[in-house]
Design a protein around this motif. Structure first.
Motif, PDB file in Angstrom:
ATOM      1  N   GLY A  17      37.247  -0.828 -33.528  1.00  0.00           N
ATOM      2  CA  GLY A  17      38.274   0.174 -33.803  1.00  0.00           C
ATOM      3  C   GLY A  17      38.248   0.699 -35.224  1.00  0.00           C
ATOM      4  N   ASP A  18      37.568  -0.005 -36.135  1.00  0.00           N
ATOM      5  CA  ASP A  18      37.483   0.458 -37.528  1.00  0.00           C
ATOM      6  C   ASP A  18      36.671   1.744 -37.608  1.00  0.00           C
ATOM      7  OD1 ASP A  18      38.854  -1.774 -38.372  1.00  0.00           O
ATOM      8  OD2 ASP A  18      37.149  -2.705 -39.404  1.00  0.00           O
ATOM      9  N   THR A  19      37.072   2.607 -38.515  1.00  0.00           N
ATOM     10  CA  THR A  19      36.276   3.780 -38.860  1.00  0.00           C
ATOM     11  C   THR A  19      35.506   3.427 -40.119  1.00  0.00           C
ATOM     12  OG1 THR A  19      37.890   5.283 -37.904  1.00  0.00           O
ATOM     13  CG2 THR A  19      36.335   6.220 -39.486  1.00  0.00           C
ATOM     14  N   ILE A  20      34.194   3.605 -40.076  1.00  0.00           N
ATOM     15  CA  ILE A  20      33.359   3.281 -41.228  1.00  0.00           C
ATOM     16  C   ILE A  20      32.637   4.528 -41.698  1.00  0.00           C
ATOM     17  CG2 ILE A  20      33.070   0.856 -40.601  1.00  0.00           C
ATOM     18  CD1 ILE A  20      30.325   1.574 -39.497  1.00  0.00           C
ATOM     19  N   GLY A  21      32.292   4.531 -42.962  1.00  0.00           N
ATOM     20  CA  GLY A  21      31.566   5.651 -43.547  1.00  0.00           C
ATOM     21  C   GLY A  21      30.106   5.316 -43.738  1.00  0.00           C
ATOM     22  N   ALA A  22      29.293   6.328 -43.901  1.00  0.00           N
ATOM     23  CA  ALA A  22      27.876   6.122 -44.192  1.00  0.00           C
ATOM     24  C   ALA A  22      27.771   5.325 -45.486  1.00  0.00           C
ATOM     25  CB  ALA A  22      27.154   7.452 -44.317  1.00  0.00           C
ATOM     26  N   GLY A  23      26.961   4.284 -45.468  1.00  0.00           N
ATOM     27  CA  GLY A  23      26.768   3.453 -46.650  1.00  0.00           C
ATOM     28  C   GLY A  23      27.677   2.234 -46.705  1.00  0.00           C
ATOM     29  N   ASP A  24      28.662   2.140 -45.806  1.00  0.00           N
ATOM     30  CA  ASP A  24      29.535   0.965 -45.776  1.00  0.00           C
ATOM     31  C   ASP A  24      28.746  -0.244 -45.272  1.00  0.00           C
ATOM     32  OD1 ASP A  24      31.627   2.551 -46.574  1.00  0.00           O
ATOM     33  OD2 ASP A  24      32.700   2.476 -44.664  1.00  0.00           O
ATOM     34  N   THR A  25      29.016  -1.412 -45.848  1.00  0.00           N
ATOM     35  CA  THR A  25      28.422  -2.652 -45.358  1.00  0.00           C
ATOM     36  C   THR A  25      29.118  -3.035 -44.068  1.00  0.00           C
ATOM     37  OG1 THR A  25      27.926  -3.401 -47.598  1.00  0.00           O
ATOM     38  CG2 THR A  25      27.982  -5.085 -45.886  1.00  0.00           C
ATOM     39  N   ILE A  26      28.333  -3.310 -43.033  1.00  0.00           N
ATOM     40  CA  ILE A  26      28.932  -3.673 -41.749  1.00  0.00           C
ATOM     41  C   ILE A  26      28.656  -5.132 -41.377  1.00  0.00           C
ATOM     42  CG2 ILE A  26      29.116  -1.360 -40.805  1.00  0.00           C
ATOM     43  CD1 ILE A  26      26.465  -1.832 -39.391  1.00  0.00           C
TER      44      ILE A  26
END
Length: 69
Positions: A17-26
């Motif tokens: 459900g999280d929204t992540i951005g390009a470059g975020d550590t997952i």
């Protein structure tokens, strides 16, 4: 997002459900005593987490699933 190498999963830095951005550590895997963060290539919403902390992954194993934004 697939694993890039054989590694142990040290941490998962997102939840379904999280929204992540390009470059975020997952995901933070460790291989040969080196931590090599897996970064999101594109922004998106996490729809599934396919690994758990402590899992051993192989090259190409799926880590998470994203719906691209």
């Amino acid at each position: 997002m697939p694993a890039e190498m054989v590694a142990n999963v040290l941490s998962i830095d997102c939840e379904v459900g999280d929204t992540i951005g390009a470059g975020d550590t997952i995901v933070l895997p460790e291989s040969m005593k080196m931590e090599i963060p897996v970064l999101a290539e594109h922004p998106g919403r996490v729809t599934a987490i396919r690994v758990a902390v402590g899992d051993v992954v192989r090259e190409g194993d799926p880590l998470i699933a994203l719906d691209l934004l």
